[in-house]
Scaffold this active site. Structure first.
Site, PDB file in Angstrom:
ATOM      1  N   GLY A  82       0.833  -1.191   0.000  1.00 30.56           N
ATOM      2  CA  GLY A  82       0.000   0.000   0.000  1.00 30.56           C
ATOM      3  C   GLY A  82       0.865   1.238   0.000  1.00 30.56           C
TER       4      GLY A  82
ATOM      5  CD  GLN B  82       3.955   5.718   2.532  1.00 30.08           C
ATOM      6  OE1 GLN B  82       2.891   5.260   2.111  1.00 30.08           O
ATOM      7  NE2 GLN B  82       4.945   4.951   2.933  1.00 30.08           N
TER       8      GLN B  82
ATOM      9  CB  CYS C  41       6.359   2.015   6.938  1.00 23.63           C
ATOM     10  SG  CYS C  41       5.793   3.511   6.125  1.00 23.63           S
ATOM     11  CG  LEU C  42       7.007   0.914   0.706  1.00 24.39           C
ATOM     12  CD1 LEU C  42       6.162   1.304  -0.498  1.00 24.39           C
ATOM     13  CD2 LEU C  42       8.113  -0.039   0.296  1.00 24.39           C
TER      14      LEU C  42
ATOM     15  CG  HIS D 157       0.518   1.335   7.522  1.00 26.11           C
ATOM     16  ND1 HIS D 157       1.573   0.865   8.272  1.00 26.11           N
ATOM     17  CD2 HIS D 157       1.088   2.059   6.515  1.00 26.11           C
ATOM     18  CE1 HIS D 157       2.714   1.289   7.752  1.00 26.11           C
ATOM     19  NE2 HIS D 157       2.439   2.019   6.679  1.00 26.11           N
ATOM     20  CD  GLU D 158      -0.805   2.472   3.096  1.00 24.65           C
ATOM     21  OE1 GLU D 158      -0.233   3.570   3.123  1.00 24.65           O
ATOM     22  OE2 GLU D 158      -0.180   1.394   3.042  1.00 24.65           O
TER      23      GLU D 158
ATOM     24  CG  HIS E 217       1.454   6.830   5.672  1.00 18.64           C
ATOM     25  ND1 HIS E 217       2.679   7.200   6.183  1.00 18.64           N
ATOM     26  CD2 HIS E 217       1.562   5.505   5.401  1.00 18.64           C
ATOM     27  CE1 HIS E 217       3.481   6.149   6.219  1.00 18.64           C
ATOM     28  NE2 HIS E 217       2.822   5.092   5.757  1.00 18.64           N
TER      29      HIS E 217
HETATM   30  O1  GNR Z   1       4.675  -2.577   2.357  1.00 16.14           O
HETATM   31  C1  GNR Z   1       4.084  -2.422   3.428  1.00 16.14           C
HETATM   32  N1  GNR Z   1       3.899  -3.464   4.270  1.00 16.14           N
HETATM   33  C2  GNR Z   1       3.103  -3.424   5.411  1.00 16.14           C
HETATM   34  C3  GNR Z   1       3.209  -4.469   6.312  1.00 16.14           C
HETATM   35  C4  GNR Z   1       2.422  -4.485   7.441  1.00 16.14           C
HETATM   36  C5  GNR Z   1       1.544  -3.458   7.692  1.00 16.14           C
HETATM   37  C6  GNR Z   1       1.453  -2.407   6.815  1.00 16.14           C
HETATM   38  C7  GNR Z   1       2.217  -2.387   5.682  1.00 16.14           C
HETATM   39  S1  GNR Z   1       2.051  -1.071   4.552  1.00 16.14           S
HETATM   40  C8  GNR Z   1       3.634  -1.079   3.793  1.00 16.14           C
HETATM   41  C9  GNR Z   1       3.683  -0.096   2.644  1.00 16.14           C
HETATM   42  C10 GNR Z   1       3.601   1.295   3.221  1.00 16.14           C
HETATM   43  O2  GNR Z   1       4.493   1.829   3.804  1.00 16.14           O
HETATM   44  N2  GNR Z   1       2.451   1.883   3.153  1.00 16.14           N
HETATM   45  O3  GNR Z   1       2.267   3.087   3.720  1.00 16.14           O
HETATM   46 NI    NI Z   2       3.630   3.139   5.358  1.00 17.40          NI
END
Ligand code: GNR
Ligand code: NI
Length: 163
Positions: free
Chosen positions: A42, A47, A87-88, A129-130, A133
């Site tokens: 995601g 980001q 998270c990326l 999570h998204e 952000h």
């Molecule tokens: O790639 C991602 N893996 C992930 C693993 C567990 C919970 C959430 C995520 S989201 C993340 C990509 C990202 O940073 N999205 O904002």
């Molecule tokens: Ni993230």
């Protein structure tokens, strides 16, 4: 297609609050396409330093099940689940976060049409999570301040080495 640069924690810009999209037009659809290339399960526009309420999610292994959430809002949450998140924007760091187990989200699709989605499991986690952000929140903020400081130090060192 433009290759988007992903902001890395502790970049200040990750804490900006995204604004709602006024109109789902070709500029937004281009943003969605560009964001979708940044693999991971995601990505929130925040980001890639675009402060608009746009999220893409794809949990499929083949990377062919795109879910676009524009102006998303969670209208219902229940239960509790803990998952090892990454998270990326926080490369190489993984830690447990507790979130709602099920969520209902309302959003617009790429056509600007409103839809409602009930999610559970990894999808529910990813949506939360998204959406975090979009309000300037990175998953590490759920961890202890001690852990946050260690992560900051580690990532700052890494950024220096990469320059
Ligand atoms: O790639 C991602 N893996 C992930 C693993 C567990 C919970 C959430 C995520 S989201 C993340 C990509 C990202 O940073 N999205 O904002
Ligand atoms: Ni993230």
């Amino acid at each position: 297609m433009a290759l988007l640069n992903i902001l890395k924690y502790p970049d200040e810009r990750l804490h900006k609050i995204a604004k709602p999209v006024a109109q789902v037009d070709d500029d937004i659809r281009t943003l969605v396409t560009d964001m979708y290339e940044a693999h991971g399960i995601g990505l929130a526009a925040t980001q890639v330093n675009v402060h608009k309420r746009v999220v893409v999610i794809d949990l499929s292994e083949e990377h062919n099940q795109l879910l676009v959430l524009i102006n998303p809002n969670i209208t219902q949450k229940d239960g509790e689940t803990t998952y090892e998140e990454g998270c990326l924007s926080v490369p190489g760091i993984y830690d447990s976060v507790t979130r709602a187990e099920r969520v209902t989200v309302e959003a617009l699709n790429e056509q600007g049409e409103k839809f409602t989605l009930e999610a559970e499991g990894l999808l529910a986690i990813c949506i939360q999570h998204e959406l975090d952000h979009l309000i300037g929140k990175v998953f590490v903020e759920y961890l202890s301040v001690l852990k946050q400081d260690r992560i900051k130090t580690k990532l700052k060192k890494r950024i220096k080495h990469d320059l």
